[in-house]
Design a protein around this motif. Structure first.
Motif, PDB file in Angstrom:
ATOM      1  N   GLU A  76      -6.568  -0.921  -4.081  1.00  0.00           N
ATOM      2  CA  GLU A  76      -6.944   0.209  -3.207  1.00  0.00           C
ATOM      3  C   GLU A  76      -6.034   1.420  -3.428  1.00  0.00           C
ATOM      4  O   GLU A  76      -6.470   2.558  -3.355  1.00  0.00           O
ATOM      5  CB  GLU A  76      -6.930  -0.249  -1.745  1.00  0.00           C
ATOM      6  N   ARG A  77      -4.784   1.140  -3.722  1.00  0.00           N
ATOM      7  CA  ARG A  77      -3.848   2.238  -4.012  1.00  0.00           C
ATOM      8  C   ARG A  77      -4.261   2.943  -5.314  1.00  0.00           C
ATOM      9  O   ARG A  77      -4.368   4.160  -5.376  1.00  0.00           O
ATOM     10  CB  ARG A  77      -2.436   1.651  -4.146  1.00  0.00           C
TER      11      ARG A  77
ATOM     12  N   GLU B 205      -7.099   2.973  -6.779  1.00  0.00           N
ATOM     13  CA  GLU B 205      -8.440   3.584  -6.669  1.00  0.00           C
ATOM     14  C   GLU B 205      -8.376   5.078  -6.336  1.00  0.00           C
ATOM     15  O   GLU B 205      -9.276   5.840  -6.672  1.00  0.00           O
ATOM     16  CB  GLU B 205      -9.233   2.873  -5.555  1.00  0.00           C
ATOM     17  N   ARG B 206      -7.277   5.474  -5.696  1.00  0.00           N
ATOM     18  CA  ARG B 206      -7.111   6.895  -5.350  1.00  0.00           C
ATOM     19  C   ARG B 206      -6.938   7.745  -6.608  1.00  0.00           C
ATOM     20  O   ARG B 206      -7.064   8.954  -6.576  1.00  0.00           O
ATOM     21  CB  ARG B 206      -5.853   7.085  -4.495  1.00  0.00           C
TER      22      ARG B 206
ATOM     23  N   SER C   4       0.831  -1.226   0.000  1.00  0.00           N
ATOM     24  CA  SER C   4       0.000   0.000   0.000  1.00  0.00           C
ATOM     25  C   SER C   4       0.854   1.259   0.000  1.00  0.00           C
ATOM     26  O   SER C   4       0.431   2.304  -0.481  1.00  0.00           O
ATOM     27  CB  SER C   4      -0.887   0.045   1.244  1.00  0.00           C
TER      28      SER C   4
END
Ligand code: SAM
Length: 365
Positions: free
Chosen positions: A148-149, A151-152, A107
């Motif tokens: 998730e990284r 997605e930013r 992450s």
């Protein structure tokens, strides 16, 4: 850029020498290290930006990973490094803790600098050593952290079957590595010329390692147990201009070797002979180099036949071999006995990882 290059265990030094030779041709600064952080079957290359000049005199960037994928004969994969880290004691960690350590680390990495967020991706993992987690756990955890990284920065897309980008995560002992696999799902040792699949074929990377150890100089060369022809075909593809002979006892495999050579575009460069290697001197008067992976008896034939077969073969070889032989087998005792009883001197021995086994490799004169 830093590239993690994978190959077979036990041939890292030969792969390093090959990569150094290939990179020298590009005129870029580089540093190549075998077994980075002690990880076997791996070579790390630190390479500067490479350029060439186009027809209009403009400076153009050259992709070093593409160049290595295209030109290497000993590598399996070319992986662009994102990060490498030692996770002390991860082998003892309970699954939850081990995966949390990996997730937190991934992450924190600037994944968005390495890929376009819109490109579909998948994570492929490799794990070796004692851990309480599986490679599937690693794939899922790394995939989640990357998703998730990214997605930013947009809407990431996962495509497990046909991804545009393959992330490769490796956990070997306590060393964790993450990179982008520029080779794709099919390892480079799986040569596209292989249309006939012999049940005990040698990896093409190892075939090239054996050729490197034999150092053939243009003199007559034979593989007396050629199977599907991996060694002679790879030698011919290297542009060898001497005689190349490929001997095999079984018609089915010999025909397969011919078809493979046809597929590789080197059929005319190799002399294929149907025959028994224990009667070698009936087919060839003299050869300078003999390189082969001998029948082990594990996959082919009866194991009890091996000492007799090796003994008869090396006796014949002693009548025809002028310079050097390189042989690979699991049968240490039988081969050493057969070689020494027939007057050969073992100049070099090493273990090479092949098919989940460490296989004995000898250079004899
Ligand atoms: N390097 C080969 C390849 O990549 O396909 C595989 C070689 S395989 C380990 C050994 C081969 O030796 C088999 O194809 C087997 O049929 C052949 N063989 C066994 N006994 C033989 C003999 N006496 N003479 C010649 N070939 C023999």
């Amino acid at each position: 850029m830093r590239l993690l290059l994978t190959t077979s265990q036990g041939i890292e030094d030969l792969a390093k020498a090959e990569v150094e030779s290939l990179l020298s041709g590009l005129g870029v600064p580089f540093r190549v290290e075998e077994r980075p952080l002690g990880v076997e079957g791996r070579v790390l290359a630190e390479v500067g930006e490479a350029y060439y000049t186009d027809e209009k005199g403009r400076k153009r960037e050259l992709s070093v990973p593409t160049y290595l994928n295209e030109r290497s004969r000993l590598l399996h994969r070319v992986i662009l490094e994102i990060a490498i880290e030692r996770f002390e004691g991860i082998g003892d960690d309970e699954p939850e803790k081990a995966l949390k350590r990996i997730e937190d680390f991934v992450s924190s990495l600037p994944i968005e600098h390495f890929v376009k967020v819109s490109e579909s991706f998948a994570v492929r993992s490799f794990r070796k050593g004692e851990h309480k987690i599986t490679s599937l756990d690693v794939s899922k955890t790394v995939g989640k952290a990357i998703f998730e990284r990214l997605e930013r920065f947009g809407t990431p897309r996962v495509n497990l079957d046909h991804p545009a980008v393959i992330f490769r995560a490796e956990l070997v002992g306590d060393v964790f590595f993450l990179g982008i696999d520029t080779t794709g799902d099919s390892s480079l040792h799986k040569r596209p010329w292989r249309v006939y699949d012999h049940p005990a074929h040698l990896k093409a990377s190892i075939a090239n390692a054996l050729i490197e150890l034999a150092k053939p100089d243009g003199g007559p060369f034979i593989d007396p147990f050629c199977g599907s022809g991996t060694i002679p075909i790879e030698l011919a593809l290297r542009g060898y201009d001497g005689r190349i002979i490929s001997l095999e006892k079984y018609r089915k495999h010999l025909r397969g070797a011919e078809i493979n050579a046809l597929s590789a575009g080197v059929l005319e460069r190799i002399e294929f002979l149907l025959g028994d290697a224990t009667k070698l001197s009936e087919y060839v008067e003299s050869v300078d180099f003999a390189v082969s992976n001998l029948p082990y008896g594990l996959k082919i034939g009866r194991k009890s036949m091996i000492p007799k077969l090796y003994s008869a073969f090396f006796q014949e070889l002693s009548k025809v071999l002028e310079k050097r032989g390189v042989f690979i087998t699991t049968e240490k005792r039988a081969i050493e006995k057969a070689m020494t009883e027939n007057g050969f001197e073992i100049k070099h021995h090493r273990l090479i990882g092949h098919g989940g086994l460490m296989v004995h490799t000898y250079v004899i004169e």
